[in-house]
Scaffold this active site. Structure first.
Site, PDB file in Angstrom:
ATOM      1  N   HIS A   1     -36.863  15.278  13.422  1.00 29.17           N
ATOM      2  CA  HIS A   1     -38.181  15.210  14.020  1.00 29.17           C
ATOM      3  C   HIS A   1     -38.307  16.317  15.055  1.00 29.17           C
ATOM      4  CE1 HIS A   1     -38.842  10.686  12.916  1.00 29.17           C
ATOM      5  NE2 HIS A   1     -38.903  11.510  11.889  1.00 29.17           N
TER       6      HIS A   1
ATOM      7  N   ASP B   1     -41.941  14.676   7.126  1.00 28.29           N
ATOM      8  CA  ASP B   1     -42.429  15.924   7.742  1.00 28.29           C
ATOM      9  C   ASP B   1     -43.884  15.805   8.193  1.00 28.29           C
ATOM     10  OD1 ASP B   1     -39.951  17.094   6.848  1.00 28.29           O
ATOM     11  OD2 ASP B   1     -40.884  17.411   4.896  1.00 28.29           O
TER      12      ASP B   1
END
Length: 426
Positions: free
Chosen positions: A40, A12
């Site tokens: 993503h 992340d």
């Protein structure tokens, strides 16, 4: 020239944005590990996207996207992801899939779900995407390789053999419906028809591309602390998240990886279970979570709230070291503009002793954060393109972090968009 883009922490960190940005000047982008278990997030001229299997360079017409042999390949998911881009006006990307990639099967998802339920309170916080069962089968040598889809005799024999083994567990451990080998074989035939137009020897393709001097990006998934060897085991993923594995998962020589861009977040966030020393809670966490990322800190795959905390210099220094970092991309810095002062975790207190070295999991569970506080800059920094135009306290924060993690910060991301980036001269 080959550059790896990897994460320093729990994932992340913003690797998708950095890959999307650097892909503009690249020819080939390769996914080399992981599967559809993490996403993503990318914001560009086409809109906002969460990619799961496709590399983050698919938005450029001049690039080729490669699914490497190290990926957990969910074939229907990949087909749906390609179509979802086309449906939103993105030109159909050129995608190549390694003939040595292995296939994530629906029963992997079932086993993942059954095992998490069986473990109950002692589960590993899986996204239930089938990743652990997939890699277990790969290394137990009972997975299906893409190339095997095109050998009917082998495929049929293996389908019956795999079902025989899986059904023992389904019947006696999980007490669930059994697999039918003929249904499995039919499913594999469908996968063959879907994936055939994309399949090639991607290792040979990349070998020729390197000889021709083409620019290649290796895009990693998750981050250092989720690596099964060097992360917070057992609360890790099931494939190596390190740049070094990029050579294996893409099928290229290790010495070809010249640059390792490690993506580092200006604060900490994590999805799933595991030690998280700098984690914060309550209203303080809720405010950071809601302000964070590009629309709040929530998992791109699961949608579940991410755990958040202050920047952890101990974990990040370690993460950068084991990645072999040559430069850092420092992301979501703009999020911190609301704070009067910004805590940073600079050490761990374990059994009364302070350390700056990242420990193994049992000791990590005992760690308490040693915090230092830096003054905030109390303004919006989005839109700034020149490093020297950043507020003084903002620059001091960057330079303090750079010193703590012992790696050069070359890029500073000050917004979610592709062009919200400051290239820093050193």
């Amino acid at each position: 020239m080959v550059r790896a883009i990897v994460g320093a922490n729990w994932g992340d960190e913003g690797k998708g944005k950095i890959t999307d940005m650097l892909a503009k000047e690249s020819d080939i982008i390769v996914r080399f590990q992981g599967g559809s278990n993490a996403g993503h997030t990318i914001i560009n001229d086409y809109g906002k996207f969460a990619l799961h299997l496709l590399p983050s360079g698919v938005f450029y017409q001049h690039t080729t996207s490669v699914i490497g042999n190290g990926v957990a390949l969910n074939i229907p998911y990949l087909m749906d992801e390609i179509q979802s881009l086309v449906d939103r006006g993105v030109p159909k990307p050129r995608v190549l899939v390694s003939d040595r990639a292995q296939i994530l099967m629906p029963y992997h998802v079932l086993f993942d779900t059954y095992e998490e339920a069986r473990l109950a309170g002692k589960s590993f916080g899986s996204t239930k995407s089938g990743i652990a069962p997939f890699y277990s089968d790969k290394y137990a040598k009972i997975g299906f390789q893409v190339s095997e889809l095109f050998d009917e005799e082998l495929l049929k024999e293996k389908a019956y053999r795999v079902c025989e083994q899986k059904n023992v567990l389904l019947e006696h451990l999980y007490h669930k419906p059994l697999l039918d080998p003929e249904e499995l074989l039919s499913e594999l035939h469908g996968y063959r028809d879907m994936i055939e137009p994309y399949v090639c020897d991607t290792s040979a393709y990349l070998y020729e591309a390197i000889k021709e001097g083409r620019k290649i990006l290796l895009e990693g998934q998750l981050g250092s602390l989720k690596d099964p060897d060097h992360g917070i085991y057992p609360m890790v993923t099931s494939s190596s998240t390190l740049a070094a594995y990029g050579a294996i998962g893409a099928g290229i020589p290790p010495y070809e990886i010249k640059d390792i861009t490690t993506v580092v977040k200006a604060y900490s966030s994590a999805v799933g279970a595991g030690a998280f020393v700098s984690e914060i809670f309550g209203d303080e966490a809720e405010e950071l979570r809601n302000r964070g990322g590009d629309g709040g800190e929530y998992g791109a795959t699961t949608g579940r709230p991410r755990r958040v905390g202050w920047f952890d210099a101990v974990a990040t220094r370690y993460g950068c070291r084991i990645q072999g970092t040559t430069e850092v991309a420092f992301t979501v810095l703009d999020v911190l503009g609301y704070l009067d002062e910004i805590p940073v975790c600079v050490g761990y207190e374990i059994d009364g002793q302070v350390t700056k070295e990242f420990p193994t999991t049992a000791r990590l569970e005992k760690a308490k954060p040693v915090l230092t506080r830096l003054p905030g800059w109390k303004c919006d920094i989005r839109g700034i393109k020149d490093y020297e135009e950043l507020p003084e306290n903002c620059r001091k924060y960057i330079e303090f972090v750079e010193k703590e993690i012992e790696a050069p910060i070359a890029m500073v991301s000050n917004g979610p968009g592709r062009d919200d980036i400051i290239m820093r001269s050193r």
